[in-house]
Write a protein that holds these residues in place. Sequence first.
Motif, PDB file in Angstrom:
ATOM      1  N   LEU A  64     -88.169 -19.607 -27.696  1.00 21.74           N
ATOM      2  CA  LEU A  64     -88.515 -21.021 -27.871  1.00 21.74           C
ATOM      3  C   LEU A  64     -89.771 -21.277 -27.059  1.00 21.74           C
ATOM      4  O   LEU A  64     -89.773 -21.112 -25.837  1.00 21.74           O
ATOM      5  CB  LEU A  64     -87.379 -21.933 -27.376  1.00 21.74           C
ATOM      6  N   GLY A  65     -90.851 -21.664 -27.717  1.00 17.10           N
ATOM      7  CA  GLY A  65     -92.141 -21.851 -27.075  1.00 17.10           C
ATOM      8  C   GLY A  65     -92.212 -23.055 -26.158  1.00 17.10           C
ATOM      9  O   GLY A  65     -91.243 -23.800 -25.980  1.00 17.10           O
ATOM     10  N   GLU A  66     -93.376 -23.259 -25.589  1.00 15.03           N
ATOM     11  CA  GLU A  66     -93.601 -24.379 -24.676  1.00 15.03           C
ATOM     12  C   GLU A  66     -93.514 -25.715 -25.414  1.00 15.03           C
ATOM     13  O   GLU A  66     -93.974 -25.835 -26.537  1.00 15.03           O
ATOM     14  CB  GLU A  66     -94.972 -24.250 -24.012  1.00 15.03           C
ATOM     15  N   GLY A  89     -92.340 -22.523 -20.698  1.00 17.04           N
ATOM     16  CA  GLY A  89     -92.497 -23.725 -19.884  1.00 17.04           C
ATOM     17  C   GLY A  89     -92.280 -25.023 -20.651  1.00 17.04           C
ATOM     18  O   GLY A  89     -92.747 -25.179 -21.767  1.00 17.04           O
ATOM     19  N   GLN A  90     -91.535 -25.918 -20.060  1.00 13.34           N
ATOM     20  CA  GLN A  90     -91.292 -27.264 -20.559  1.00 13.34           C
ATOM     21  C   GLN A  90     -90.665 -27.301 -21.955  1.00 13.34           C
ATOM     22  O   GLN A  90     -90.884 -28.229 -22.730  1.00 13.34           O
ATOM     23  CB  GLN A  90     -92.572 -28.095 -20.475  1.00 13.34           C
ATOM     24  N   THR A  91     -89.868 -26.315 -22.261  1.00 15.95           N
ATOM     25  CA  THR A  91     -89.210 -26.218 -23.572  1.00 15.95           C
ATOM     26  C   THR A  91     -88.503 -27.511 -23.952  1.00 15.95           C
ATOM     27  O   THR A  91     -88.629 -27.990 -25.075  1.00 15.95           O
ATOM     28  CB  THR A  91     -88.192 -25.060 -23.578  1.00 15.95           C
ATOM     29  N   PHE A  92     -87.744 -28.078 -23.020  1.00 12.92           N
ATOM     30  CA  PHE A  92     -86.941 -29.267 -23.314  1.00 12.92           C
ATOM     31  C   PHE A  92     -87.492 -30.530 -22.646  1.00 12.92           C
ATOM     32  O   PHE A  92     -86.779 -31.532 -22.555  1.00 12.92           O
ATOM     33  CB  PHE A  92     -85.498 -29.042 -22.855  1.00 12.92           C
ATOM     34  N   ALA A  93     -88.715 -30.514 -22.178  1.00 11.53           N
ATOM     35  CA  ALA A  93     -89.275 -31.648 -21.431  1.00 11.53           C
ATOM     36  C   ALA A  93     -89.084 -32.969 -22.170  1.00 11.53           C
ATOM     37  O   ALA A  93     -89.286 -33.058 -23.369  1.00 11.53           O
ATOM     38  CB  ALA A  93     -90.769 -31.425 -21.173  1.00 11.53           C
ATOM     39  N   ARG A  94     -88.646 -33.945 -21.414  1.00  9.62           N
ATOM     40  CA  ARG A  94     -88.511 -35.330 -21.888  1.00  9.62           C
ATOM     41  C   ARG A  94     -87.626 -35.495 -23.126  1.00  9.62           C
ATOM     42  O   ARG A  94     -87.785 -36.437 -23.880  1.00  9.62           O
ATOM     43  CB  ARG A  94     -89.886 -35.951 -22.121  1.00  9.62           C
ATOM     44  N   CYS A  95     -86.698 -34.568 -23.339  1.00  3.30           N
ATOM     45  CA  CYS A  95     -85.736 -34.802 -24.422  1.00  3.30           C
ATOM     46  C   CYS A  95     -84.468 -35.371 -23.788  1.00  3.30           C
ATOM     47  O   CYS A  95     -84.324 -35.377 -22.570  1.00  3.30           O
ATOM     48  CB  CYS A  95     -85.483 -33.546 -25.264  1.00  3.30           C
ATOM     49  N   GLU A  96     -83.584 -35.865 -24.590  1.00  3.12           N
ATOM     50  CA  GLU A  96     -82.417 -36.572 -24.071  1.00  3.12           C
ATOM     51  C   GLU A  96     -81.133 -35.754 -24.135  1.00  3.12           C
ATOM     52  O   GLU A  96     -80.038 -36.314 -24.127  1.00  3.12           O
ATOM     53  CB  GLU A  96     -82.235 -37.897 -24.823  1.00  3.12           C
ATOM     54  N   VAL A  97     -81.267 -34.429 -24.183  1.00  2.91           N
ATOM     55  CA  VAL A  97     -80.082 -33.575 -24.215  1.00  2.91           C
ATOM     56  C   VAL A  97     -79.214 -33.886 -22.991  1.00  2.91           C
ATOM     57  O   VAL A  97     -79.721 -34.107 -21.893  1.00  2.91           O
ATOM     58  CB  VAL A  97     -80.480 -32.076 -24.296  1.00  2.91           C
ATOM     59  N   GLU A  98     -77.900 -33.949 -23.207  1.00  2.00           N
ATOM     60  CA  GLU A  98     -76.969 -34.326 -22.151  1.00  2.00           C
ATOM     61  C   GLU A  98     -76.246 -33.120 -21.543  1.00  2.00           C
ATOM     62  O   GLU A  98     -75.870 -33.146 -20.374  1.00  2.00           O
ATOM     63  CB  GLU A  98     -75.931 -35.307 -22.695  1.00  2.00           C
ATOM     64  N   GLU A  99     -76.067 -32.083 -22.345  1.00  2.00           N
ATOM     65  CA  GLU A  99     -75.321 -30.911 -21.913  1.00  2.00           C
ATOM     66  C   GLU A  99     -75.866 -29.718 -22.686  1.00  2.00           C
ATOM     67  O   GLU A  99     -76.165 -29.834 -23.867  1.00  2.00           O
ATOM     68  CB  GLU A  99     -73.847 -31.147 -22.242  1.00  2.00           C
ATOM     69  N   ILE A 100     -75.998 -28.583 -21.993  1.00  2.00           N
ATOM     70  CA  ILE A 100     -76.524 -27.409 -22.677  1.00  2.00           C
ATOM     71  C   ILE A 100     -75.887 -26.136 -22.112  1.00  2.00           C
ATOM     72  O   ILE A 100     -75.613 -26.049 -20.913  1.00  2.00           O
ATOM     73  CB  ILE A 100     -78.070 -27.350 -22.592  1.00  2.00           C
ATOM     74  N   PHE A 101     -75.634 -25.195 -23.014  1.00  2.00           N
ATOM     75  CA  PHE A 101     -75.101 -23.889 -22.653  1.00  2.00           C
ATOM     76  C   PHE A 101     -76.175 -22.859 -22.984  1.00  2.00           C
ATOM     77  O   PHE A 101     -76.567 -22.725 -24.138  1.00  2.00           O
ATOM     78  CB  PHE A 101     -73.820 -23.594 -23.439  1.00  2.00           C
ATOM     79  N   ILE A 106     -80.527 -14.945 -21.919  1.00  2.00           N
ATOM     80  CA  ILE A 106     -81.637 -15.614 -21.227  1.00  2.00           C
ATOM     81  C   ILE A 106     -81.701 -15.111 -19.794  1.00  2.00           C
ATOM     82  O   ILE A 106     -80.750 -15.248 -19.029  1.00  2.00           O
ATOM     83  CB  ILE A 106     -81.507 -17.142 -21.296  1.00  2.00           C
ATOM     84  N   PHE A 107     -82.846 -14.528 -19.448  1.00  2.00           N
ATOM     85  CA  PHE A 107     -83.060 -13.903 -18.146  1.00  2.00           C
ATOM     86  C   PHE A 107     -83.527 -14.914 -17.093  1.00  2.00           C
ATOM     87  O   PHE A 107     -83.212 -14.789 -15.927  1.00  2.00           O
ATOM     88  CB  PHE A 107     -84.091 -12.777 -18.312  1.00  2.00           C
ATOM     89  N   SER A 108     -84.302 -15.936 -17.523  1.00  2.00           N
ATOM     90  CA  SER A 108     -84.823 -16.890 -16.555  1.00  2.00           C
ATOM     91  C   SER A 108     -84.997 -18.278 -17.170  1.00  2.00           C
ATOM     92  O   SER A 108     -85.119 -18.424 -18.379  1.00  2.00           O
ATOM     93  CB  SER A 108     -86.167 -16.412 -15.994  1.00  2.00           C
ATOM     94  N   ILE A 109     -84.995 -19.272 -16.282  1.00  7.50           N
ATOM     95  CA  ILE A 109     -85.325 -20.642 -16.675  1.00  7.50           C
ATOM     96  C   ILE A 109     -86.714 -20.897 -16.110  1.00  7.50           C
ATOM     97  O   ILE A 109     -86.912 -20.902 -14.891  1.00  7.50           O
ATOM     98  CB  ILE A 109     -84.300 -21.657 -16.131  1.00  7.50           C
ATOM     99  N   PRO A 110     -87.704 -21.084 -16.984  1.00  6.64           N
ATOM    100  CA  PRO A 110     -89.094 -21.172 -16.542  1.00  6.64           C
ATOM    101  C   PRO A 110     -89.413 -22.507 -15.850  1.00  6.64           C
ATOM    102  O   PRO A 110     -88.621 -23.448 -15.905  1.00  6.64           O
ATOM    103  CB  PRO A 110     -89.884 -21.040 -17.849  1.00  6.64           C
ATOM    104  N   PRO A 111     -90.588 -22.585 -15.227  1.00 10.35           N
ATOM    105  CA  PRO A 111     -90.992 -23.824 -14.583  1.00 10.35           C
ATOM    106  C   PRO A 111     -90.947 -25.002 -15.551  1.00 10.35           C
ATOM    107  O   PRO A 111     -91.397 -24.900 -16.686  1.00 10.35           O
ATOM    108  CB  PRO A 111     -92.437 -23.549 -14.139  1.00 10.35           C
ATOM    109  N   HIS A 112     -90.373 -26.074 -15.084  1.00 10.20           N
ATOM    110  CA  HIS A 112     -90.334 -27.358 -15.804  1.00 10.20           C
ATOM    111  C   HIS A 112     -89.637 -27.293 -17.165  1.00 10.20           C
ATOM    112  O   HIS A 112     -89.888 -28.125 -18.027  1.00 10.20           O
ATOM    113  CB  HIS A 112     -91.743 -27.938 -15.942  1.00 10.20           C
ATOM    114  N   ALA A 113     -88.749 -26.332 -17.352  1.00 10.50           N
ATOM    115  CA  ALA A 113     -88.058 -26.180 -18.640  1.00 10.50           C
ATOM    116  C   ALA A 113     -87.345 -27.455 -19.060  1.00 10.50           C
ATOM    117  O   ALA A 113     -87.341 -27.820 -20.229  1.00 10.50           O
ATOM    118  CB  ALA A 113     -87.060 -25.032 -18.578  1.00 10.50           C
TER     119      ALA A 113
END
Length: 168
Positions: A64-66, A89-101, A106-113
């Motif tokens: 999933l890209g930036e 980076g910032q894959t989900f920025a400013r979205c309203e997701v409430e819960e995620i699995f 997935i090896f890492s959670i990037p900056p500002h994901a």
Amino acid sequence: MQTYTFKPNDDGLSMAVMSYEGDEAHVVIPEQYCAKPISVLYDKLFAGHKEIVDIRFPDTVTDLGEFVFDGCTALKHIELPASLKYLWGQTFARCEVEEIFLPENIFSIPPHAFKDCRNLRKVVCGSGLKKIYAGAFSGCTSLTELIVGKEVEISDDAMIPPEALKRV
């Protein structure tokens, strides 16, 4: 109507979704194009699409890209494919997701994901997670539960409320 544009990935074996046009609440990403599986969702693919309520992924998506879901304010829940390996980076920025699995691969959670995901309450990370980078959860003011493995390396600046962190 949902319209996509595609391009072959460098491996020549799979395809990337490069752009999306549509105004539907329920989005379905095709499994293949030109008889090749879809593996990459390109940067900013759904950015600003405030009408999207849910997205269905094929089991072939690995990247999933930036800014893919940047500003998707109606997107409250998202079920990621087990095949997913990389968030950028910032894959989900400013979205309203409430819960995620997050899937096992997935090896890492990037900056500002998850930057400014103000409604994000719970994140459950798969056993493959090794690192959470700086700012990964900056602006996630509702985060009450982040479940990670005991060995996960977490940047001092990941912006995780101490009471939310649960190591298992």
